[in-house]
Write a protein that holds these residues in place. Structure first.
Motif: not given
Lengths: 181, 307
Positions: A136-161
């Motif tokens: 989903s990235r629009q800029l060349p930015i990556q994380a150095d530490y990642t909890g979970v990788v999620v494959d999703s499309v733009r219309t979906q939403k990730v909700k963290v509670f």
């Protein structure tokens, strides 16, 4: 609504991220943690509390609000309202770990790096996120530490509670039709 | 979001608007303490400062606020412009706007000039003082400075002292303080207090000492000789004697009060130097807060949809 992390897994992931930070920064003498407002703060708080509890170290920890650095602050219907920035220490020549909940387009992180250099010149900047929505990235930015990788499309939403919001610690992937209902 | 597209006066703001401006100003105050006191929020915005009347503080403060938000600014003073050749206000502004300007900061000697302009042009307008009507950013920064010093505005007793009749600062202060729950008394010579001002919910006294003894905060206003076209008091010396504030008067109160002044001060007339430069005075804090308040107003009014 598809669950990504449940309560137990949530805790395990945060503790793993904390251990990865300890592994790379040992005694944190030259490292500062900076949580991004508003929701990166919950994650940063947890990490700091956990690391301090198992290492007896005192971490330098700040909060950064990036509202005024956004490239889209006045294009939407509502103007973005700012939150508090609290960085009571110098970041000059320090290793800075930026902490946020979800990495999506990368635009927030771009703004955060702009905001950060207004406080000084860090020696290095790293990025830690709980959820990485790759593809989903629009800029060349990556994380150095990642909890979970999620494959999703733009219309979906990730909700963290967060527990801090009176919910269980959980992460869900939501289809937009559901989110809008 | 603010309930208005323009800042014409505090009369049109709600209590929620004022709280939002204060909260946003808190964030900008923090930015002004950083090594780099600048954010790029308004880098795509161009703002014209139209000053049809003299100003030091307000103009510099607006210009600084605009620059610290990253906006492009144009300064206009009527003295060396085509206004001298007879161009009307609307013509001047429309010509400037056709060069793609997004916001207008207007100071004018005619009351209601920004209101008039807002009906005719397509840009966000911020009133920087119109005649004897309102000076909303000054009212906001005064209330903000009281809130900072006294923690809250609710229930605080504020005396506004001096030339109430000709003062746009007085009117904006009254609206703002009343909306935020403060009590207001106006004090000064009877000739300088408008007859029906109590309709705004303020108390009136002609005795300065009485007002000082009652209040927590005294906002002392300038005698505006340039707006008085007939003598409203005998002499400046007499005014200073009966309505001026000096250290001796403050010492006789047996309590600490906060002294404010919107500037420029007529030293030795409404305020003596031994008060203006004392511990009681927060005059320079007012000026400092002015930049943060103006940044907040510009930021909140800059939404592209609102223009």
């Amino acid at each position: 609504m598809k669950p990504i992390l449940d309560k137990q897994k949530f805790k395990v992931v945060i503790e793993r991220l904390a251990h990865q930070l300890i592994e790379n920064h040992s005694n944190f003498s030259e490292t500062v943690l900076i949580g991004l407002q508003p929701r990166g703060i919950f994650l940063a708080d947890r990490l700091v509390t956990y690391i301090e509890s198992i290492t007896n170290l005192h971490l330098q920890y700040g909060k950064l609000d990036i509202t005024f650095y956004r490239d889209d602050f006045n294009t939407g219907k509502e103007i973005h309202l700012p939150n508090q920035t609290e960085i009571d220490f110098s970041i000059e020549n320090k290793k800075v770990v930026l902490i946020d909940d979800v990495l999506f387009t990368g635009r927030t992180i771009r703004s955060a790096m702009d905001a950060l250099v207004d406080f000084g010149r860090p020696q290095a900047v790293e990025l830690l996120v709980l959820i990485d929505r790759r593809f989903s990235r629009q800029l060349p930015i990556q994380a150095d530490y990642t909890g979970v990788v999620v494959d999703s499309v733009r219309t979906q939403k990730v909700k963290v509670f967060w527990k801090e919001h009176g919910k269980n610690d959980e992460v869900f992937l939501i289809d937009n039709t559901v989110a809008e209902r | 979001m603010l309930s208005t597209k323009h800042l014409l006066g505090i009369k049109n703001l709600t209590q929620k608007d004022i709280e939002l401006i204060f909260k946003t100003a808190d964030n900008f105050k923090e930015i002004l303490k950083r090594p780099i006191k600048k954010v790029p929020s308004l880098r795509d915005t161009t703002i014209v400062n139209l000053f049809y009347e003299n100003s030091t503080r307000t103009r510099i403060s607006f210009e600084l606020a605009e620059k610290r938000l990253g906006a492009d600014t144009i300064n206009f003073a009527s003295g060396n412009s085509s206004v001298a050749k007879g161009e009307t206000l609307i013509d001047t502004v429309n010509n400037i706007l056709s060069m793609k300007v997004d916001m207008v900061v207007l100071r004018h000697s005619a009351s209601g000039a920004p209101h008039f302009l807002s009906n005719h042009i397509n840009a966000a307008i911020i009133n920087a003082g119109d005649g004897t009507n309102e000076h909303p950013t000054q009212g906001l920064l005064d209330a903000y400075s009281i809130r900072e010093k006294c923690k809250t505005l609710k229930g605080k007793k504020v005396a506004i002292i001096g030339d109430i009749m000709h003062s746009r600062v007085a009117l904006s202060n009254i609206y703002c303080l009343k909306k935020m729950g403060a009590e207001v008394t106006v004090a000064g010579p009877p000739t300088l207090i408008p007859k029906y001002i109590d309709a705004l919910g303020v108390q009136v006294t002609y005795n300065v000492k009485e007002a000082l003894a009652w209040c927590d905060v005294a906002n002392v206003l300038r005698i505006q000789l340039e707006r008085q076209n007939m003598p409203l008091f005998s002499s400046l010396r007499e005014y200073a004697l009966f309505y001026g504030i000096d250290k001796k008067l403050l010492d006789s109160l047996q309590k600490e009060i906060v002294i404010m002044h919107p500037g420029p001060i007529n030293r030795g007339v409404e305020l003596n130097s031994d008060v203006a430069d004392s511990q009681h005075s927060i005059i320079l804090n007012q000026v400092e807060n002015g930049v943060a308040i103006r940044m907040a107003v510009l930021y909140l009014l800059s939404g592209k949809d609102s223009i």
